[in-house]
Design a protein around this motif. Structure first.
Motif, mmCIF file in Angstrom:
data_model
loop_
_atom_site.group_PDB
_atom_site.id
_atom_site.type_symbol
_atom_site.label_atom_id
_atom_site.label_comp_id
_atom_site.label_asym_id
_atom_site.label_seq_id
_atom_site.Cartn_x
_atom_site.Cartn_y
_atom_site.Cartn_z
ATOM 1 N N GLU A 1 6.245 6.073 7.530
ATOM 2 C CA GLU A 1 6.186 7.769 6.482
ATOM 3 C C GLU A 1 4.879 8.387 6.350
ATOM 4 N N ALA A 2 3.883 7.347 6.084
ATOM 5 C CA ALA A 2 2.262 7.673 7.019
ATOM 6 C C ALA A 2 1.842 8.789 8.429
ATOM 7 N N LYS A 3 2.248 8.008 9.036
ATOM 8 C CA LYS A 3 2.847 7.889 10.736
ATOM 9 C C LYS A 3 3.093 9.500 10.704
ATOM 10 N N GLN A 4 4.534 9.534 10.834
ATOM 11 C CA GLN A 4 5.283 10.522 10.154
ATOM 12 C C GLN A 4 4.287 12.014 9.640
ATOM 13 N N LYS B 1 0.629 -1.037 -0.108
ATOM 14 C CA LYS B 1 0.248 0.136 -0.255
ATOM 15 C C LYS B 1 0.426 1.040 0.409
ATOM 16 N N THR B 2 0.297 2.267 -0.504
ATOM 17 C CA THR B 2 1.058 3.154 -0.751
ATOM 18 C C THR B 2 0.824 4.541 0.636
ATOM 19 N N PRO C 1 7.915 -3.079 2.537
ATOM 20 C CA PRO C 1 7.447 -2.004 2.226
ATOM 21 C C PRO C 1 6.282 -1.147 2.491
ATOM 22 N N ASN C 2 5.284 -2.217 3.053
ATOM 23 C CA ASN C 2 4.225 -1.336 3.824
ATOM 24 C C ASN C 2 4.789 -1.211 5.402
ATOM 25 N N CYS C 3 5.736 -1.871 6.461
ATOM 26 C CA CYS C 3 5.949 -0.879 6.966
ATOM 27 C C CYS C 3 6.719 0.202 7.447
ATOM 28 N N VAL C 4 7.759 0.313 6.121
ATOM 29 C CA VAL C 4 8.734 1.992 5.775
ATOM 30 C C VAL C 4 7.030 2.585 5.424
ATOM 31 N N ASN C 5 6.360 2.133 4.618
ATOM 32 C CA ASN C 5 4.664 3.411 4.130
ATOM 33 C C ASN C 5 3.781 3.455 5.462
#
Length: 82
Positions: free
Chosen positions: A69-72, A32-33, A62-66
């Motif tokens: 990043e969305a939370k930040q 997911k983006t 990738p999902n953990c990173v995305n």
């Protein structure tokens, strides 16, 4: 000589075909983006919980990173803990 060669090829093919059968890395599903995770808070938090529970294997997923990043981005750039 040809029997040994054929046997070696058969062993190589069998070994390479089975190598994917023993991958026990947790599956986080389709990627997911960041924008998707920004719009789906419950799913983002669920993914972050999953990532926090297994950082050794999922830190670079990738999902953990995305999701991170969305939370930040949602917290207006404030530092967040994994």
């Amino acid at each position: 000589m040809t029997i040994a060669c054929a046997r070696n090829i058969a062993v190589a093919v069998l070994a390479s075909s089975l190598s994917g059968c023993f991958d026990d890395t947790p599956d986080t599903g389709p990627v997911k983006t960041v924008d998707w995770y920004k719009q789906h808070e419950a799913e983002r938090e669920a993914m972050l919980d999953k990532c926090r529970n297994n950082p050794g294997e999922l830190k670079d997923d990738p999902n953990c990173v995305n999701a991170h990043e969305a939370k930040q981005a949602s917290s207006f750039g404030e530092p967040t803990d994994w």
